[in-house]
Design an enzyme around this catalytic site. Structure first.
Site, PDB file in Angstrom:
ATOM      1  N   PRO A  88       0.818  -1.216   0.000  1.00 32.88           N
ATOM      2  CA  PRO A  88       0.000   0.000   0.000  1.00 32.88           C
ATOM      3  C   PRO A  88       0.853   1.268   0.000  1.00 32.88           C
ATOM      4  O   PRO A  88       0.360   2.349  -0.329  1.00 32.88           O
ATOM      5  CB  PRO A  88      -0.805  -0.094   1.301  1.00 32.88           C
ATOM      6  CG  PRO A  88      -0.674  -1.493   1.776  1.00 32.88           C
ATOM      7  CD  PRO A  88       0.552  -2.081   1.156  1.00 32.88           C
ATOM      8  N   GLU A 115       1.050  -8.681   8.681  1.00 30.62           N
ATOM      9  CA  GLU A 115       0.924  -7.224   8.784  1.00 30.62           C
ATOM     10  C   GLU A 115       1.922  -6.502   7.897  1.00 30.62           C
ATOM     11  O   GLU A 115       1.896  -5.276   7.790  1.00 30.62           O
ATOM     12  CB  GLU A 115       1.052  -6.771  10.240  1.00 30.62           C
ATOM     13  CG  GLU A 115      -0.152  -7.143  11.105  1.00 30.62           C
ATOM     14  CD  GLU A 115      -1.479  -6.831  10.407  1.00 30.62           C
ATOM     15  OE1 GLU A 115      -1.714  -5.663  10.063  1.00 30.62           O
ATOM     16  OE2 GLU A 115      -2.255  -7.790  10.193  1.00 30.62           O
TER      17      GLU A 115
HETATM   18  C1  4H7 Z   1       3.266  -5.438   1.864  1.00 26.18           C
HETATM   19  C2  4H7 Z   1       3.201  -4.784   3.083  1.00 26.18           C
HETATM   20  C3  4H7 Z   1      -0.716  -4.222  -1.811  1.00 26.18           C
HETATM   21  C4  4H7 Z   1       2.142  -6.111   1.380  1.00 26.18           C
HETATM   22  C5  4H7 Z   1       2.030  -4.796   3.815  1.00 26.18           C
HETATM   23  C6  4H7 Z   1      -0.531  -5.147  -0.786  1.00 26.18           C
HETATM   24  C7  4H7 Z   1      -2.626  -3.412  -0.683  1.00 26.18           C
HETATM   25  C8  4H7 Z   1      -1.772  -3.341  -1.754  1.00 26.18           C
HETATM   26  C9  4H7 Z   1       0.955  -6.157   2.112  1.00 26.18           C
HETATM   27  C10 4H7 Z   1       0.895  -5.478   3.337  1.00 26.18           C
HETATM   28  C11 4H7 Z   1      -1.441  -5.166   0.266  1.00 26.18           C
HETATM   29  C12 4H7 Z   1      -1.982  -2.340  -2.853  1.00 26.18           C
HETATM   30  C13 4H7 Z   1      -0.559  -6.750   4.793  1.00 26.18           C
HETATM   31  C14 4H7 Z   1      -0.617  -4.306   4.819  1.00 26.18           C
HETATM   32  C15 4H7 Z   1      -1.992  -6.779   5.264  1.00 26.18           C
HETATM   33  C16 4H7 Z   1      -2.020  -4.375   5.345  1.00 26.18           C
HETATM   34  C17 4H7 Z   1      -3.617  -5.663   6.598  1.00 26.18           C
HETATM   35  C18 4H7 Z   1      -0.209  -6.906   1.548  1.00 26.18           C
HETATM   36  N1  4H7 Z   1      -2.452  -4.288   0.294  1.00 26.18           N
HETATM   37  N2  4H7 Z   1      -0.283  -5.501   4.106  1.00 26.18           N
HETATM   38  N3  4H7 Z   1      -2.251  -5.606   6.087  1.00 26.18           N
HETATM   39  N4  4H7 Z   1      -2.812  -1.338  -2.634  1.00 26.18           N
HETATM   40  N5  4H7 Z   1      -1.337  -6.032   1.319  1.00 26.18           N
HETATM   41  O1  4H7 Z   1      -1.386  -2.448  -3.907  1.00 26.18           O
END
Ligand code: 4H7
Length: 252
Positions: A88, A115
């Site tokens: 994200p 996470e």
């Molecule tokens: C890397 C770091 C991409 C990957 C954190 C991945 C949205 C996008 C992730 C996370 C993604 C996008 C793990 C952070 C799950 C949030 C609840 C995998 N989310 N996450 N957590 N927008 N999640 O491209």
């Protein structure tokens, strides 16, 4: 183009093989998709890939060693590849960025779970952080599949009709014009006459005008940094005049 995906859920990527352009591109060897199970690079007998966050807090963090070993393995096999972390926090993916990605010989796509990922891996092993949009996913896999889908169709020869990628929304910087197929009359709604006229120049103009006006109505932000022709500006001026006339008419 080779896509190497690092993930804890390799089976998810079989979804790309169900049908469509991605499947066809794999079959015709324009692209290849390999998955690497990060868990295979864990070193303990429980194959642990996560651990508790330093500083406390809920949830788990992907521990650095299996991740780093998996990335090293992929980079060793594809030294020319560009390493991308789906997160994200990454730069937002758009058509221009997809085009740049399509220029690499290979992409190594890292899909996180839990996470998130130990920051030292992000810093030392990744060329670029990418996000597919401002929302949170439970894992990077769906984001990785979005990248594979959009990049694959930009590889020369992927689309049956060479023209169609250039006419897509965003290639021109504008949204695509409305499209119709048979029947000519559907539940009282008609296909615009000009599209049946056989007049190719009139059709081209109608489509361009429809693109410009549709973009103005649905995504005006796109018009700000896009080169417009004097014809395009004429369409917008006409719209502007019509709106002004309405406002004038209803002003006290
Ligand atoms: C890397 C770091 C991409 C990957 C954190 C991945 C949205 C996008 C992730 C996370 C993604 C996008 C793990 C952070 C799950 C949030 C609840 C995998 N989310 N996450 N957590 N927008 N999640 O491209």
């Amino acid at each position: 183009m080779n896509f190497t995906v690092l993930t804890l859920f390799p089976e998810m990527f079989s979804a790309l093989q169900v049908g469509g352009i991605v499947k066809r591109s794999v079959e015709s060897h324009r692209i290849s998709i390999e998955t690497i199970d990060i868990r295979d690079f864990a070193s303990d007998r429980h194959r642990t890939v996560d651990d508790r966050p330093y500083g406390g807090g809920c949830g788990m963090v992907m521990k650095p060693e299996p991740m780093a070993e998996a990335i090293r393995h992929a980079q060793g096999k594809y030294p020319e590849a560009h390493t991308v972390l789906l997160t994200p926090q990454g730069s937002l993916l758009d058509h221009a960025l997809a085009r740049e990605l399509a220029g690499f010989a290979g992409l190594i796509l890292i899909c996180g779970r839990y996470e998130g990922i130990d920051e030292r891996v992000c810093q030392d092993f990744v060329d670029e952080e990418l996000s597919i949009g401002d929302y949170v996913l439970t894992g990077g896999e769906l984001a990785g599949m979005v990248v594979i889908d959009t990049v694959s169709r930009l590889i020369p020869g992927a689309l049956g009709n060479e023209q169609s990628a250039d006419e897509d929304s965003f290639s021109t910087g504008l949204l695509k014009h409305p499209q119709y197929t048979r029947p000519r009359s559907f539940e009282e709604a008609q296909v615009p006459d000009v599209l049946l006229s056989g007049n190719h120049e009139a059709i081209r103009q109608w489509r361009r005008k429809a693109s410009v006006i549709r973009t103005f109505l649905k995504r005006p932000d796109l018009l700000l940094d896009q080169p417009l022709t004097s014809e395009d500006v004429k369409y917008l001026k006409r719209l502007h005049q019509d709106i002004e006339a309405i406002i004038e008419k209803h002003s006290p």
